[in-house]
Design an enzyme around this catalytic site. Structure first.
Site, PDB file in Angstrom:
ATOM      1  N   ASP A 135      92.217  23.674  25.213  1.00  9.71           N
ATOM      2  CA  ASP A 135      91.432  24.906  25.767  1.00  9.71           C
ATOM      3  C   ASP A 135      91.144  26.013  24.915  1.00  9.71           C
ATOM      4  O   ASP A 135      90.805  25.491  23.676  1.00  9.71           O
ATOM      5  CB  ASP A 135      92.308  25.321  26.938  1.00  9.71           C
ATOM      6  CG  ASP A 135      91.564  25.603  28.196  1.00  9.71           C
ATOM      7  OD1 ASP A 135      90.700  26.754  28.295  1.00  9.71           O
ATOM      8  OD2 ASP A 135      91.686  25.006  29.266  1.00  9.71           O
ATOM      9  N   HIS A 183      90.287  31.423  29.649  1.00  5.69           N
ATOM     10  CA  HIS A 183      90.573  30.105  30.419  1.00  5.69           C
ATOM     11  C   HIS A 183      91.995  29.376  30.045  1.00  5.69           C
ATOM     12  O   HIS A 183      92.564  28.978  30.964  1.00  5.69           O
ATOM     13  CB  HIS A 183      89.202  29.293  30.221  1.00  5.69           C
ATOM     14  CG  HIS A 183      89.181  27.927  31.134  1.00  5.69           C
ATOM     15  ND1 HIS A 183      89.748  26.826  30.669  1.00  5.69           N
ATOM     16  CD2 HIS A 183      88.604  27.708  32.069  1.00  5.69           C
ATOM     17  CE1 HIS A 183      89.384  25.942  31.400  1.00  5.69           C
ATOM     18  NE2 HIS A 183      88.776  26.218  32.397  1.00  5.69           N
ATOM     19  N   SER A 507      89.531  22.853  36.918  1.00  4.58           N
ATOM     20  CA  SER A 507      90.297  23.326  35.531  1.00  4.58           C
ATOM     21  C   SER A 507      91.571  23.744  35.964  1.00  4.58           C
ATOM     22  O   SER A 507      92.473  23.671  35.220  1.00  4.58           O
ATOM     23  CB  SER A 507      89.477  24.487  35.285  1.00  4.58           C
ATOM     24  OG  SER A 507      88.320  24.135  34.048  1.00  4.58           O
TER      25      SER A 507
END
Ligand SMILES: *[C@@H]1O[C@H](CO)[C@@H](O)[C@H](O)[C@H]1NC(C)=O
Ligand SMILES: *[C@@H]1O[C@H](CO)[C@@H](O)[C@H](O)[C@H]1NC(C)=O
Ligand SMILES: *[C@@H]1O[C@H](CO)[C@@H](O)[C@H](O)[C@H]1NC(C)=O
Ligand SMILES: *[C@@H]1O[C@H](CO)[C@@H](O)[C@H](O)[C@H]1NC(C)=O
Ligand SMILES: *[C@@H]1O[C@H](CO)[C@@H](O)[C@H](O)[C@H]1NC(C)=O
Ligand SMILES: *[C@@H]1O[C@H](CO)[C@@H](O)[C@H](O)[C@H]1NC(C)=O
Ligand SMILES: *[C@@H]1O[C@H](CO)[C@@H](O)[C@H](O)[C@H]1NC(C)=O
Ligand SMILES: *[C@@H]1O[C@H](CO)[C@@H](O)[C@H](O)[C@H]1NC(C)=O
Ligand SMILES: *[C@@H]1O[C@H](CO)[C@@H](O)[C@H](O)[C@H]1NC(C)=O
Ligand SMILES: *[C@@H]1O[C@H](CO)[C@@H](O)[C@H](O)[C@H]1NC(C)=O
Ligand SMILES: *[C@@H]1O[C@H](CO)[C@@H](O)[C@H](O)[C@H]1NC(C)=O
Length: 867
Positions: A135, A183, A507
């Protein structure tokens, strides 16, 4: 797009990175020596022969130059993988938690949805399992993430392949503190956060997180870097890799990417690869919902995850005005010791309205600027946002997804704090606002810091963006399972806006499932990936379709359903396979399937079987309430079966597709095989497939109506008027142009039109002429030296291979040439010919005529000048 969209995940477009390539090399290659004439720089070296051996390089080079070099096995493009624009500060932020502290409230809804809370009560928290996350890096300084990094810490390992600005890097430290890199902090919190500012826990808080930083602060990564991270995760010995990313739309062709190889190698070595299905559903009325998944979720060995909306919106606070309470969604409570003014903008997407507002407002620091968020003006496109507080008032809508609370990620609007009102409170506020005389008279007070989690209309159902499967042509189930992913509260980089965010996306569902995988793996350390996957799938709970709750949502939307981690561990039955494809077995049989059931308990149990259909879709169905219909197959099961303790039995059954199927619309149907035992436990196995025999369905579109005849042949006169023919013979002066239109109804791997002598003996499924009309043929001067199914042919007018789209397949000519099988072309000259179309059926063989749908056309008489 949702009006208050906070989607953070997944690329929607794929573009090859300029002049960068992944090379697979033989282990004894001397690439650098052999390539000394080329100018390139090395991006990554892949030195693990267990997984992938080669390089990725960038330079002023072409694929062809690289393919010539000895030792180069394959050359593939590097893709530029992009998280959606986040409009975030890419700068490093300092920790400045000067925010109102939220209080009370219960935040367990997302864990309760999958019974993870029950496992935590039993102390099952994923201890001993290593989860690799590929990520944006992670802010491990966060108290909820263990405030540290390295062995012994929650974030026990990892690597960084990029700097904040995207420059490639090699560092053991995956720290990312930019909001644009938030994220990875969010997905990591879903796996492992501990209670901190908020009393909320990740799915597997005792597992170890290994973060591989591949995305930079603006959300970009090369696919070659993702590959390097997968190999590193393998070397670090992780048990499972969680990849909340998509590289691009799944290909309907035969494209293979080295990432496919790496995914397979990892799973071959016992490392589960869990990948987000993508957020590309709900496109528009003209784009299909089927096949909206992205790769690498489509890899056969990857486990692909869809997103289910949280049952509750996590954080809703209360403000008061002179009349009563106004509830608002926000990550943190607002803080205005003297109350706030409210200024309402009519058109939130009109920049002039914002500048007018700024001019009209006295003290912007004491004012909340409100606007109506609508389908046409979603919150994320409102602006300019250079005001400290924005309030979006949801407009009234019948769309259950659009009526939910939502908040964009922290930092999305710079340092602006964003709050959201539902349409009820928005209406009340506007009424009260008008009643007291509007701006500067109306005040909102923010004394209460308690929050509640509020039930959502979409709660527990698949979220609108979650991409649909199945895989192209193979009809493999994707997504395979779903997990909470909509409106999920988790950690966010520490900074002036606090260390939490509420985000939605596959996600978010992906690390949730990786956490569930870790919980199961911690209890069954020796279990294989497919055994754990089966436990997760057959114990999942199928969920209804939001637009008709009396039916289940399509299996290509929800996979096996909402994961239930508790049952996945404690069920006393195992079932395999845990997902089925219903299709042709062979050329004559369709719809058979077997399931093997093992009674793992110490008592005999009686198992009975039932079927529940799920949403039917076709390639032309679009978004929202139009994306599926209640059209279900039926199942034929054996009678209930007693299975002794620690024994297994295989049941054989069949599925009959529903009535009313239109194969040319390329439909996909599905449902669940339900298995109930005499102890009251039940399990389900999802299936998907084409609701018709792909082999036996028509491939050539035949029409003979007043709308016209298809396939059709045609030719023109010198003045471009059309030559007519009498269903037996078409007179052609090739110079003026002629052709045929032969529409197909299904995907095919081979569509071919041969030019045959008019007196051919070949037979066809359909004839484009009236055989009763007898003709005297005008033979060609040449002999046909090619063959089709053993019959003489002059060559081909069309020869399409690969995957050929259904639809119009036409050939048009203005000379009399045909193509030989060696690729050369020649003139056949004057004479009588027929066109013979052969369309290969799915699963058929190129050389077998009966594996094709075929059509033989009328006589095409070339009678012009020899060209
Ligand atoms: C889905 O797409 C349609 C058409 O583009 C749009 O009207 C609708 O609001 C979208 N639904 C959601 C939940 O965004
Ligand atoms: C790239 O290589 C080609 C020949 O291989 C050369 O003509 C061209 O000038 C090069 N371009 C750059 C920017 O180096
Ligand atoms: C990847 O694409 C984005 C935007 O599409 C672009 O800004 C970025 O520079 C690209 N990255 C590379 C390395 O080409
Ligand atoms: C990226 O950041 C590094 C470290 O701060 C710096 O050395 C490098 O010059 C930057 N690269 C670009 C292209 O800005
Ligand atoms: C509003 O707050 C900002 C940041 O605290 C400050 O720089 C600015 O001077 C304030 N503006 C007014 C009008 O008080
Ligand atoms: C909803 O689904 C049920 C089948 O479960 C079906 O009978 C009903 O017609 C559907 N309603 C609508 C409006 O399509
Ligand atoms: C097709 O499969 C069915 C069921 O397995 C079998 O009975 C039948 O003989 C097979 N037919 C052919 C042509 O292989
Ligand atoms: C089901 O199992 C039987 C017996 O093992 C086997 O003959 C048959 O081919 C299987 N059918 C399918 C569809 O796998
Ligand atoms: C059709 O079959 C007949 C009988 O076998 C044969 O004589 C004739 O040459 C064949 N025609 C063509 C065009 O191959
Ligand atoms: C058709 O094309 C394929 C692939 O391009 C080729 O292998 C094959 O030989 C061609 N067949 C004929 C009859 O030309
Ligand atoms: C075919 O058409 C061309 C021009 O369109 C014309 O010159 C020629 O005479 C035609 N041939 C015959 C045999 O009619």
């Amino acid at each position: 797009m949702l009006s208050l969209c906070t989607l953070l995940a997944l690329a929607t477009t794929t573009s090859a990175l300029f002049n960068a390539f992944i090379l697979q090399l033989s282990e004894d290659h001397e690439f650098h020596k052999q390539a000394s004439h080329l100018s390139y720089s090395v991006r990554h070296e892949y030195r693990n022969p267990d997984v992938f051996f080669g390089l990725s390089i960038r330079g002023n080079i072409t694929k062809a130059q690289l393919q010539e070099i000895p030792g180069v096995i394959s050359v593939s493009s590097v893709y530029n993988v992009t998280l959606p624009a986040q409009n975030l500060h890419a700068s490093t932020l300092s920790y400045n938690p000067e925010l109102s502290v939220p209080r009370n409230g219960v935040l367990s809804s997302s864990l309760e949805m999958s019974s993870v809370d029950k496992l935590h009560q039993l102390g099952i928290k994923g201890k001993g399992i290593k989860i690799g996350v590929i990520d944006t890096g992670i802010d491990y300084r966060h108290p909820a993430l263990g405030s540290g990094f390295g062995p012994g810490h929650k974030v026990a390992g990892g690597y960084s392949f990029v700097l904040d600005n995207g420059t490639l890097d090699s560092s053991p430290d995956p720290l990312a503190t930019c909001y644009g890199g938030g994220h990875g902090t969010h997905v990591s919190g879903i796996i492992g956060m501990e209670p901190s500012t908020f009393d909320i826990t990740g799915v597997a808080p005792e597992s170890s997180i290994f973060m591989y930083r591949v995305f930079d602060c603006s959300g970009h990564a090369g696919s070659d870097t993702i590959m390097a991270a997968m190999i590193k995760a393998y070397e670090d010995g992780v048990d499972v890799v969680s990849m909340s990313l998509g590289i691009g739309p799944a290909s309907f062709g035969d494209a293979v990417d080295p990432l496919a190889t790496v995914t397979r190698m990892l799973t071959d070595h016992g490392i589960a690869v869990i990948v987000a299905q993508a957020n590309d559903a709900n496109g528009s009325s003209s784009t299909p919902e089927l096949y909206t998944e992205e790769w690498p979720s489509t890899e056969p060995t990857a486990i692909s995850v869809g997103a289910i909306s949280n049952t509750h919106f996590p954080l809703v606070y209360s403000a008061t005005d002179n009349f009563g309470t106004i509830k608002y969604a926000s990550v943190y409570p607002l803080d205005f010791p003297n109350g706030a003014d409210v200024y309402i903008i009519d058109q939130g997407c009109d920049p002039n309205a914002w500048s007018d507002a700024l001019a009209a407002i006295g003290n912007v620091n004491e004012t909340i600027v409100a606007f109506k968020a609508t389908d046409g003006c979603p919150a994320t496109s409102a602006g300019p946002a250079n005001v400290p507080h924005i309030m979006a008032l949801n407009s009234d809508t019948s769309n259950p997804y659009l009526s939910e609370y939502d908040t964009p990620s922290q930092g999305f609007f710079g340092t602006t704090q964003f709050i959201n009102l539902n349409s009820l409170d928005g209406d009340t506020l506007q009424k009260n606002f008008a009643a007291v005389g509007g701006y500067s008279k109306y005040k909102l007070f923010f004394h209460d810091k308690d929050f509640t989690s509020v039930p959502q209309r979409s709660g527990g159902m698949v979220d609108y963006y979650s991409s649909f499967g199945p895989t192209w042509h193979q009809y493999d189930l994707k997504p395979q399972i779903s997990a909470p992913g909509g409106h999920v509260l988790s950690t966010w980089p520490l900074g002036p806006l606090g260390g939490y965010a509420i985000l939605s996306g596959t996600s978010m569902a992906t690390p949730y499932l990786a956490g569930c995988y870790a919980l199961v793996k911690s209890q069954f350390p020796a279990a294989s990936i497919s055994e754990i996957q089966a436990r997760l799938q057959v114990n999942s709970i199928p969920v209804p379709w939001i637009f008709n709750k009396s039916m289940l949502s399509a299996t290509v939307q929800q996979g096996a359903g909402l994961v239930n981690a508790y049952d996945a561990i404690f069920a006393e039955t195992t079932i395999a396979p845990s997902q089925l494809k219903i299709t042709d077995q062979n050329k004559t049989t369709y719809g058979l399937a077997n399931i093997t059931i093992e009674n793992t308990s110490s008592k005999p149990k009686i198992y009975s079987f039932s079927h529940e259909g799920a949403g039917y879709m076709d390639y032309y169905m679009s978004h929202d309430e139009k994306n599926q219909v209640p059209l279900f197959g039926t199942a034929h099961f054996p009678s209930p079966t007693t299975i002794p303790p620690r024994s297994s039995a295989t049941i054989q059954f069949s599925i009959t597709p529903p009535q009313g199927v239109v194969p040319s619309a390329l439909p996909v149907f599905g449902g669940f095989i339900k298995i109930s035992d005499s102890n009251g436990q039940s399990f389900s196995v999802p299936y998907v497939g084409p609701p018709y025999s792909l082999f036996n369905t028509p491939y050539i579109f035949i029409q003979n109506t007043s709308d016209g005849i298809l396939p059709e042949v045609y030719a023109y006169n010198a003045d471009q008027s059309e030559v007519t023919y009498d269903l037996s013979l078409l007179d052609i002066n090739a110079t003026n142009g002629y052709g045929a239109s032969i529409p197909t109804l299904q995907w095919t791997r081979a569509f071919r039109v041969d030019v045959l002598p008019a007196n051919t003996n070949i037979t066809a499924n359909y004839y484009g002429f009236d055989a009763a009309i007898k003709l005297e043929y005008m033979p060609s001067k040449l002999s046909p030296n090619e063959k089709i199914f053993g019959f003489p042919s002059f060559g081909t007018a069309i020869n399409s291979t690969g995957y050929v789209w259904p639809g119009g397949n036409s050939a048009f000519g203005s000379d009399d040439t045909v193509t030989r099988s060696n690729g050369s072309r020649y003139s056949v000259g004057n004479g009588d010919y027929r066109w013979f179309a052969s369309v290969l059926r799915a699963g058929g063989s190129d050389s077998v005529q009966s594996d094709h749908d075929t059509w033989l056309g009328p006589v095409m008489r070339f009678n012009g000048q020899d060209i």
